[in-house]
Design a protein around this motif. Structure first.
Motif, mmCIF file in Angstrom:
data_model
loop_
_atom_site.group_PDB
_atom_site.id
_atom_site.type_symbol
_atom_site.label_atom_id
_atom_site.label_comp_id
_atom_site.label_asym_id
_atom_site.label_seq_id
_atom_site.Cartn_x
_atom_site.Cartn_y
_atom_site.Cartn_z
ATOM 1 N N ARG A 66 18.886 -2.874 16.241
ATOM 2 C CA ARG A 66 19.293 -2.186 14.588
ATOM 3 C C ARG A 66 19.338 -1.163 14.768
ATOM 4 N NH1 ARG A 66 13.725 -2.041 11.864
ATOM 5 N NH2 ARG A 66 14.825 -2.773 9.252
ATOM 6 N N PRO A 101 14.366 -11.401 6.278
ATOM 7 C CA PRO A 101 14.498 -11.452 5.158
ATOM 8 C C PRO A 101 14.970 -10.611 4.061
ATOM 9 C CG PRO A 101 12.390 -10.272 7.170
ATOM 10 C CD PRO A 101 14.167 -11.326 7.280
ATOM 11 N N ARG A 102 15.656 -9.112 4.586
ATOM 12 C CA ARG A 102 16.254 -8.089 3.717
ATOM 13 C C ARG A 102 17.738 -7.935 4.828
ATOM 14 N NH1 ARG A 102 11.544 -5.832 4.821
ATOM 15 N NH2 ARG A 102 11.338 -4.171 6.157
ATOM 16 N N ALA A 103 18.474 -7.224 4.010
ATOM 17 C CA ALA A 103 19.688 -6.589 4.410
ATOM 18 C C ALA A 103 19.154 -5.171 5.543
ATOM 19 C CB ALA A 103 20.944 -6.052 4.044
ATOM 20 N N ALA A 104 20.123 -5.109 6.776
ATOM 21 C CA ALA A 104 19.825 -4.029 7.833
ATOM 22 C C ALA A 104 21.374 -3.269 8.200
ATOM 23 C CB ALA A 104 18.530 -4.510 8.428
ATOM 24 N N ASP A 113 22.730 -9.415 6.787
ATOM 25 C CA ASP A 113 21.644 -9.966 5.810
ATOM 26 C C ASP A 113 20.937 -11.065 7.031
ATOM 27 O OD1 ASP A 113 23.254 -11.680 5.181
ATOM 28 O OD2 ASP A 113 21.837 -11.347 2.941
#
Length: 69
Positions: free
Chosen positions: A24, A58-61, A48
């Protein structure tokens, strides 16, 4: 005999050509400025879906996906 891990040489990981690894991006500036290590190519994906497990996040990264040459 006492072995201190700080004084013993560190073993580097050896990757086979074609190995893919993902991590990430934690926001240290612009993701486009990332330069992969020698012998690797890299791309950045905004997703996501976890690139390794395929589970929904839970959210785009932003993720850095590297491939060994």
């Amino acid at each position: 005999m006492n072995r201190n891990s700080a004084s013993s040489p560190r073993m580097a990981a050896v990757y086979a050509p074609g190995t893919v690894r993902a991590r990430r991006w934690h926001g240290d500036g612009d993701v486009r400025g990332y330069r992969p290590p020698r012998g690797w190519t890299a791309r950045a994906d905004l997703t996501d879906i976890h690139p390794i497990t395929g589970h929904a996040l839970p959210r785009a990264a932003w993720w850095i996906v590297e491939t060994k040459e």
